[in-house]
Design a protein around this motif. Structure first.
Motif, short mmCIF file in Angstrom:
data_model
loop_
_atom_site.label_atom_id
_atom_site.label_comp_id
_atom_site.label_asym_id
_atom_site.label_seq_id
_atom_site.Cartn_x
_atom_site.Cartn_y
_atom_site.Cartn_z
N ASP A 183 -33.16 -28.96 8.53
CA ASP A 183 -34.00 -30.08 8.07
C ASP A 183 -35.29 -30.17 8.88
OD1 ASP A 183 -32.06 -30.67 6.23
OD2 ASP A 183 -31.11 -32.23 7.44
N ILE A 184 -35.18 -30.02 10.20
CA ILE A 184 -36.36 -30.12 11.06
C ILE A 184 -37.36 -29.01 10.75
CG2 ILE A 184 -37.17 -29.94 13.45
CD1 ILE A 184 -34.53 -31.31 14.29
N THR A 185 -36.85 -27.79 10.62
CA THR A 185 -37.73 -26.64 10.35
C THR A 185 -38.44 -26.79 9.01
OG1 THR A 185 -36.20 -25.23 11.60
CG2 THR A 185 -37.81 -24.14 10.20
N SER A 186 -37.72 -27.23 7.99
CA SER A 186 -38.32 -27.38 6.67
C SER A 186 -39.46 -28.41 6.71
CB SER A 186 -37.26 -27.82 5.66
OG SER A 186 -36.25 -26.85 5.54
N THR A 187 -39.23 -29.53 7.37
CA THR A 187 -40.26 -30.57 7.43
C THR A 187 -41.47 -30.09 8.21
OG1 THR A 187 -38.54 -32.28 7.34
CG2 THR A 187 -40.72 -32.96 8.06
N LEU A 188 -41.25 -29.42 9.34
CA LEU A 188 -42.37 -28.91 10.13
C LEU A 188 -43.17 -27.86 9.35
CD1 LEU A 188 -40.73 -28.54 13.68
CD2 LEU A 188 -42.35 -30.31 12.90
N ALA A 189 -42.46 -27.03 8.58
CA ALA A 189 -43.15 -26.00 7.80
C ALA A 189 -44.03 -26.62 6.72
CB ALA A 189 -42.12 -25.06 7.17
N VAL A 190 -43.52 -27.65 6.05
CA VAL A 190 -44.32 -28.32 5.02
C VAL A 190 -45.50 -29.04 5.66
CG1 VAL A 190 -44.29 -30.10 3.24
CG2 VAL A 190 -42.37 -28.53 3.46
N ARG A 191 -45.34 -29.56 6.84
CA ARG A 191 -46.46 -30.20 7.54
C ARG A 191 -47.55 -29.20 7.88
NH1 ARG A 191 -44.17 -34.72 11.87
NH2 ARG A 191 -43.50 -36.25 10.28
N GLU A 192 -47.14 -27.95 8.16
CA GLU A 192 -48.15 -26.92 8.39
C GLU A 192 -48.90 -26.59 7.11
OE1 GLU A 192 -46.75 -23.35 10.16
OE2 GLU A 192 -46.39 -24.24 12.13
N ALA A 193 -48.18 -26.55 5.99
CA ALA A 193 -48.81 -26.22 4.71
C ALA A 193 -49.65 -27.37 4.18
CB ALA A 193 -47.74 -25.84 3.69
N PHE A 194 -49.21 -28.60 4.41
CA PHE A 194 -49.94 -29.78 3.95
C PHE A 194 -50.21 -30.69 5.15
CE2 PHE A 194 -47.18 -28.53 0.35
CZ PHE A 194 -48.19 -28.17 -0.54
N PRO A 195 -51.37 -30.58 5.77
CA PRO A 195 -51.68 -31.37 6.98
C PRO A 195 -51.70 -32.87 6.69
CG PRO A 195 -53.30 -29.61 6.62
CD PRO A 195 -52.48 -29.70 5.39
N ALA A 196 -51.82 -33.64 7.77
CA ALA A 196 -51.88 -35.09 7.64
C ALA A 196 -53.05 -35.49 6.74
CB ALA A 196 -52.03 -35.73 9.02
N GLY A 197 -52.84 -36.46 5.88
CA GLY A 197 -53.84 -36.88 4.92
C GLY A 197 -53.58 -36.36 3.53
N SER A 198 -52.82 -35.27 3.43
CA SER A 198 -52.47 -34.73 2.13
C SER A 198 -51.37 -35.59 1.50
CB SER A 198 -51.96 -33.28 2.27
OG SER A 198 -51.39 -32.83 1.06
N PRO A 199 -51.44 -35.80 0.18
CA PRO A 199 -50.38 -36.60 -0.46
C PRO A 199 -49.01 -35.93 -0.40
CG PRO A 199 -51.81 -35.58 -2.12
CD PRO A 199 -52.46 -35.37 -0.78
N TRP A 200 -49.00 -34.63 -0.09
CA TRP A 200 -47.75 -33.90 -0.01
C TRP A 200 -47.22 -33.81 1.43
CZ3 TRP A 200 -45.74 -32.69 -4.67
CH2 TRP A 200 -46.61 -32.67 -5.75
N HIS A 201 -47.93 -34.41 2.37
CA HIS A 201 -47.52 -34.34 3.77
C HIS A 201 -46.31 -35.25 4.01
CE1 HIS A 201 -48.05 -33.95 8.14
NE2 HIS A 201 -47.77 -35.24 8.21
N PRO A 202 -45.17 -34.70 4.47
CA PRO A 202 -44.00 -35.56 4.75
C PRO A 202 -44.21 -36.34 6.04
CG PRO A 202 -43.50 -33.27 5.26
CD PRO A 202 -44.87 -33.27 4.67
N ASP A 203 -44.19 -37.66 5.95
CA ASP A 203 -44.45 -38.50 7.12
C ASP A 203 -43.23 -38.67 8.01
OD1 ASP A 203 -47.13 -39.00 6.40
OD2 ASP A 203 -46.49 -40.56 4.99
N SER A 204 -42.04 -38.49 7.46
CA SER A 204 -40.83 -38.73 8.24
C SER A 204 -39.87 -37.56 8.09
CB SER A 204 -40.15 -40.03 7.79
OG SER A 204 -39.79 -39.97 6.42
N PHE A 205 -38.94 -37.51 9.02
CA PHE A 205 -37.88 -36.50 8.99
C PHE A 205 -36.63 -37.11 8.34
CE2 PHE A 205 -40.63 -34.94 12.26
CZ PHE A 205 -40.52 -33.56 12.20
N VAL A 206 -36.05 -36.38 7.42
CA VAL A 206 -34.78 -36.79 6.81
C VAL A 206 -33.72 -35.82 7.31
CG1 VAL A 206 -33.52 -37.19 4.67
CG2 VAL A 206 -35.98 -37.64 4.77
N LEU A 207 -32.93 -36.26 8.28
CA LEU A 207 -31.94 -35.40 8.91
C LEU A 207 -30.55 -35.71 8.35
CD1 LEU A 207 -33.12 -35.55 12.63
CD2 LEU A 207 -33.83 -33.99 10.82
N SER A 208 -29.79 -34.67 8.12
CA SER A 208 -28.42 -34.84 7.63
C SER A 208 -27.52 -33.80 8.28
CB SER A 208 -28.37 -34.70 6.10
OG SER A 208 -28.82 -33.41 5.71
N ALA A 209 -26.29 -34.18 8.48
CA ALA A 209 -25.30 -33.27 9.07
C ALA A 209 -24.01 -33.38 8.31
CB ALA A 209 -25.09 -33.58 10.56
#
Length: 248
Positions: A183-209
């Motif tokens: 979950d952490i890696t996926s969110t960080l990767a999307v943040r790299e692809a869509f920087p802050a300010g982009s409507p696709w930028h994930p603002d929070s981490f959704v962690l599940s186990a």
């Protein structure tokens, strides 16, 4: 886990090939055992199949390491975050529709690929995939140890008990760590692809186990206790037999 991408029949065919190879190995072992009039056919088959399972996992681990250092893309699981649906997607608010419709809520991407990801993302993805591989290979490794010790006439031995305890700890720690890292890696990767300010930028981490590693660790611990009890009973029986022979 066996995962294939493509049309239904193509994917089913690839899964069938994989299972067919394992079945062929089992048939060969069974045939050889029957020719040798082996009395441990099931144990021989279990040991051979689990050994092949571990070997294939070893090859998969090598491929994970090679891919991490030679490719400029990384495959990720998108279940750990949600992305907004396109504005022109025909959807309705939950509970407002009178018939079948898509709810206008964020959707998770099941699988996605990030191109030109940073070295940190590649490393985290490789560690996450390795954790998943360890969890999926652990049952085969434990089966191989139990079968090997049983074939040597040492079914109730400290080696088996220790392996089960170590397996329980590994399953608990690595299983949970793998889920969180994915979950952490996926969110960080999307943040790299869509920087802050982009409507696709994930603002929070959704962690599940998943609770499966917890349940599996409990099951392995209970099985270790059963084998430990077997060791104690075997020792008491051996001592009683020695005392009986001494009296004779």
């Amino acid at each position: 886990m066996i995962t294939y991408n493509g049309d239904l029949w193509g994917s089913l065919g690839q899964v069938a090939i994989y299972l067919g190879v394992m079945l062929a190995v089992g048939i060969v072992v069974f045939w050889r055992g029957r020719r040798r009039r082996s009395t441990t056919l099931i144990l021989d088959m279990a040991l051979s199949l689990s050994g092949w399972w571990v070997a294939i996992s070893g090859f998969a681990l090598i491929m994970i390491m090679i891919k991490a250092v030679t490719t400029n893309w990384v495959e990720l699981d998108g279940s750990g975050f949600a992305v907004p649906l396109p504005a022109d997607l025909p959807c309705t608010e939950f509970g407002d529709a009178s018939g079948p419709s898509i709810s206008c809520s964020p959707a998770a991407m099941a699988r996605f690929t990030v191109v030109n990801a940073s070295g940190g993302i590649h490393a985290l993805a490789a560690i996450s995939q390795t954790c998943s591989l360890i969890v999926s290979t652990l049952p085969a490794a434990l089966i191989a140890i139990i079968c090997f010790q049983t074939l040597r006439g040492r079914a109730f031995h400290r080696t088996v008990t220790r392996a089960l305890i170590v397996g329980a700890v590994v399953l608990l720690v690595v299983g949970i760590a793998g889920d969180l890292l994915s979950d952490i890696t996926s969110t960080l990767a999307v943040r790299e692809a869509f920087p802050a300010g982009s409507p696709w930028h994930p603002d929070s981490f959704v962690l599940s186990a998943s609770l499966l590693p917890v349940g599996g660790a409990i099951a392995l611990s209970a099985l270790a206790a059963v084998f430990h009890q077997g060791i104690r009973i075997q020792k008491e029986r051996d001592l009683l037999q020695q005392d009986t022979e001494g009296l004779v």
